[in-house]
Scaffold this active site. Sequence first.
Site, PDB file in Angstrom:
ATOM      1  N   CYS A 113      29.791  93.820  16.301  1.00 22.70           N
ATOM      2  CA  CYS A 113      28.664  94.208  15.434  1.00 22.70           C
ATOM      3  C   CYS A 113      27.509  94.842  16.203  1.00 22.70           C
ATOM      4  CB  CYS A 113      28.163  92.990  14.659  1.00 22.70           C
ATOM      5  SG  CYS A 113      29.426  92.328  13.586  1.00 22.70           S
ATOM      6  N   HIS A 255      21.186  94.287  11.797  1.00 24.89           N
ATOM      7  CA  HIS A 255      22.609  94.237  11.466  1.00 24.89           C
ATOM      8  C   HIS A 255      22.762  93.465  10.154  1.00 24.89           C
ATOM      9  CE1 HIS A 255      26.825  93.584  11.524  1.00 24.89           C
ATOM     10  NE2 HIS A 255      26.737  92.302  11.815  1.00 24.89           N
ATOM     11  N   ASN A 285      29.329  93.199   5.352  1.00 24.07           N
ATOM     12  CA  ASN A 285      29.203  93.446   6.789  1.00 24.07           C
ATOM     13  C   ASN A 285      30.248  94.482   7.223  1.00 24.07           C
ATOM     14  OD1 ASN A 285      29.167  93.313   9.560  1.00 24.07           O
ATOM     15  ND2 ASN A 285      29.227  91.075   9.671  1.00 24.07           N
TER      16      ASN A 285
HETATM   17  O1  UT7 Z   1      28.513  90.007  12.015  1.00 21.93           O
HETATM   18  C1  UT7 Z   1      29.052  89.131  12.919  1.00 21.93           C
HETATM   19  C2  UT7 Z   1      28.343  87.888  12.901  1.00 21.93           C
HETATM   20  N1  UT7 Z   1      28.737  87.057  11.800  1.00 21.93           N
HETATM   21  C3  UT7 Z   1      27.832  86.413  11.111  1.00 21.93           C
HETATM   22  O2  UT7 Z   1      26.669  86.627  11.362  1.00 21.93           O
HETATM   23  C4  UT7 Z   1      28.260  85.394  10.092  1.00 21.93           C
HETATM   24  C5  UT7 Z   1      27.469  84.144  10.324  1.00 21.93           C
HETATM   25  N2  UT7 Z   1      27.778  83.055   9.420  1.00 21.93           N
HETATM   26  C6  UT7 Z   1      27.490  83.081   8.103  1.00 21.93           C
HETATM   27  O3  UT7 Z   1      27.007  84.055   7.582  1.00 21.93           O
HETATM   28  C7  UT7 Z   1      27.703  81.826   7.312  1.00 21.93           C
HETATM   29  O4  UT7 Z   1      27.976  80.767   8.196  1.00 21.93           O
HETATM   30  C8  UT7 Z   1      28.856  81.914   6.272  1.00 21.93           C
HETATM   31  C9  UT7 Z   1      28.420  82.808   5.149  1.00 21.93           C
HETATM   32  C10 UT7 Z   1      30.112  82.440   6.949  1.00 21.93           C
HETATM   33  C11 UT7 Z   1      29.124  80.535   5.683  1.00 21.93           C
HETATM   34  O5  UT7 Z   1      27.941  80.001   5.114  1.00 21.93           O
HETATM   35  P1  UT7 Z   1      27.504  78.512   5.462  1.00 21.93           P
HETATM   36  O6  UT7 Z   1      26.277  78.242   4.695  1.00 21.93           O
HETATM   37  O7  UT7 Z   1      27.406  78.423   6.972  1.00 21.93           O
HETATM   38  O8  UT7 Z   1      28.690  77.666   4.866  1.00 21.93           O
HETATM   39  P2  UT7 Z   1      29.675  76.681   5.625  1.00 21.93           P
HETATM   40  O9  UT7 Z   1      30.637  77.441   6.471  1.00 21.93           O
HETATM   41  O10 UT7 Z   1      28.859  75.627   6.282  1.00 21.93           O
HETATM   42  O11 UT7 Z   1      30.454  76.061   4.405  1.00 21.93           O
HETATM   43  C12 UT7 Z   1      29.798  75.262   3.423  1.00 21.93           C
HETATM   44  C13 UT7 Z   1      30.816  74.850   2.387  1.00 21.93           C
HETATM   45  C14 UT7 Z   1      32.110  74.310   2.982  1.00 21.93           C
HETATM   46  O12 UT7 Z   1      32.545  73.255   2.143  1.00 21.93           O
HETATM   47  P3  UT7 Z   1      32.269  71.720   2.551  1.00 21.93           P
HETATM   48  O13 UT7 Z   1      32.927  71.547   3.890  1.00 21.93           O
HETATM   49  O14 UT7 Z   1      30.781  71.606   2.619  1.00 21.93           O
HETATM   50  O15 UT7 Z   1      32.907  70.975   1.441  1.00 21.93           O
HETATM   51  C15 UT7 Z   1      33.085  75.447   2.905  1.00 21.93           C
HETATM   52  O16 UT7 Z   1      34.418  75.028   2.814  1.00 21.93           O
HETATM   53  O17 UT7 Z   1      31.227  76.001   1.612  1.00 21.93           O
HETATM   54  C16 UT7 Z   1      32.659  76.113   1.612  1.00 21.93           C
HETATM   55  N3  UT7 Z   1      33.001  77.542   1.589  1.00 21.93           N
HETATM   56  C17 UT7 Z   1      33.094  78.249   0.453  1.00 21.93           C
HETATM   57  N4  UT7 Z   1      32.950  77.918  -0.830  1.00 21.93           N
HETATM   58  C18 UT7 Z   1      33.092  78.892  -1.748  1.00 21.93           C
HETATM   59  C19 UT7 Z   1      33.225  78.372   2.625  1.00 21.93           C
HETATM   60  N5  UT7 Z   1      33.501  79.600   2.197  1.00 21.93           N
HETATM   61  C20 UT7 Z   1      33.410  79.564   0.857  1.00 21.93           C
HETATM   62  C21 UT7 Z   1      33.568  80.525  -0.147  1.00 21.93           C
HETATM   63  N6  UT7 Z   1      33.401  80.154  -1.435  1.00 21.93           N
HETATM   64  N7  UT7 Z   1      33.853  81.821   0.126  1.00 21.93           N
END
Ligand code: UT7
Length: 329
Positions: A113, A255, A285
Site C-alpha cells: 500500500c 492511503h 482499498n
Molecule cells: O492497506 C493495508 C493495511 N490494511 C489495513 O489497514 C486494514 C487494517 N484493519 C482493519 O481495517 C480492521 O481491522 C478490519 C476492518 C479488517 C476489521 O475490523 P475490526 O474492528 O478490527 O474487527 P475484528 O477483526 O476485531 O473483528 C470483530 C468481529 C469478529 O467477531 P468476534 O470474534 O468479535 O465474534 C470477527 O469475526 O467481527 C467479525 N468479522 C465480521 N463480521 C461481519 C470480521 N469480518 C467480518 C465481516 N462481517 N466481514
Amino acid sequence: MKAAITATAKYLPPNILSNHDLELMLETNDEWIRSRTGISERRILNDLEKPTSYMCGEVARQLLEKRQIDATEIELIIVATMTPDMLFPSTACFTQKIIGASNAWAFDINAACSGFLYALNVASSFIESGAHKKVMVIGADKMSSVIDYTDRSTAILFGDGAGGVILEPAKEEGYGILDTRLYADGTNGTDHLLMLAGGSRNPASHETVDKKMHAIRQDGRQVFKAAVMAMAEVAGEIMSRNNLTADDVDYLVPHQANQRIINATAERMGVDEKKVVSNVALYGNTTAGTIPICLAELDESGKLHTGSNLVLVSFGAGYTWGGIYIKWQ
Ligand code: UT7
C-alpha cells in the site's frame, strides 16, 4: 530543482461489487462493513483477460493526453504494484508496450500500500538529479486476483483500481515534492499481512492452491493498530519538519484502507475533516492505487491551486509506511 506533478489520471473498472452483493456471498452485512471500514462498494476488473497492466495502460494514455505529449517523450516508467501481471516481466514493461513508450526504461516497485509513495520518491530522485525530465509513475492493483471471496475478513476490504502522475522538474523553486519520509519494519511487519505462495518460498503447487495460499492473509487488528500509529506519526513528522500547522495543510491525502484509520490520522494531525480526501466508501482499498486515485480526483475537482499544501501518508504490508509533502505548482 524539485520534481512536480504535471498531470494526474485514474482508472476504475466499471463493474461494482457492493456490500449487498457481498451479503449474498458471505456471512457479513452492509452495516458491519460500513461501520467498521466506511466502505460501501468497490470496483472489480472482472475480466480475466485484463490484468493490472490494462489499468496502467488506461491511466498512462490519459496522462499523455492530459499533458499533450507523445509516449516517446517518457524517459522512465515506474509501476507500484503487488499484483503484477506476472512475476516477470515487470508490469511497467507491459505498460510501456501498451503505450509505445519506446525511449523509456521501466521497472516495478513492490511496497504494497505504500508502493506509490515509494515510487514517487524514487522517480523524483531521477528528476532532482537531472537524469530525467519526464517520468511516469503509476500505482495499480488488481486486488480481486489475490482475494479469497470466502474469507469475509479480507474480501470486503479490497477493490481494483489504478492512478498515476507525470513528474517533471518544477517550474519554480519552492514548489513540487518538497519532503519525503519513508519507512519499513520487516522485523515486526512481515507476518501480519502477506500472500504465502506464488514466490520462491512456496512455489505454486496443488497443495498451495488447495490451502488457498495464493490469497491475501491479514491479521486485521494488528495491522489496524500499527497503521494508526505509523500514519499519525509520519504525518506529524512531515508537518514539523516543514513547519506546517494544521491550518497550513490544504489537503491530507491518506492511503484508503479504512475510514477509521483515516479519521484517526486526521485527528492526530488536528486537520479539519473537510481537508481530508476520502473515497474509500466507493472504491475500498485499491492498495498502490489509492493515493494516485485520490490525487487525480482532487485535481479533476479543480480544488488544487498553485501553492496548495498536500500531505500524503500511507501504510501497508511489510510493514512499509511514509509521508510526502507537496506544494502544488
Ligand atoms: O492497506 C493495508 C493495511 N490494511 C489495513 O489497514 C486494514 C487494517 N484493519 C482493519 O481495517 C480492521 O481491522 C478490519 C476492518 C479488517 C476489521 O475490523 P475490526 O474492528 O478490527 O474487527 P475484528 O477483526 O476485531 O473483528 C470483530 C468481529 C469478529 O467477531 P468476534 O470474534 O468479535 O465474534 C470477527 O469475526 O467481527 C467479525 N468479522 C465480521 N463480521 C461481519 C470480521 N469480518 C467480518 C465481516 N462481517 N466481514
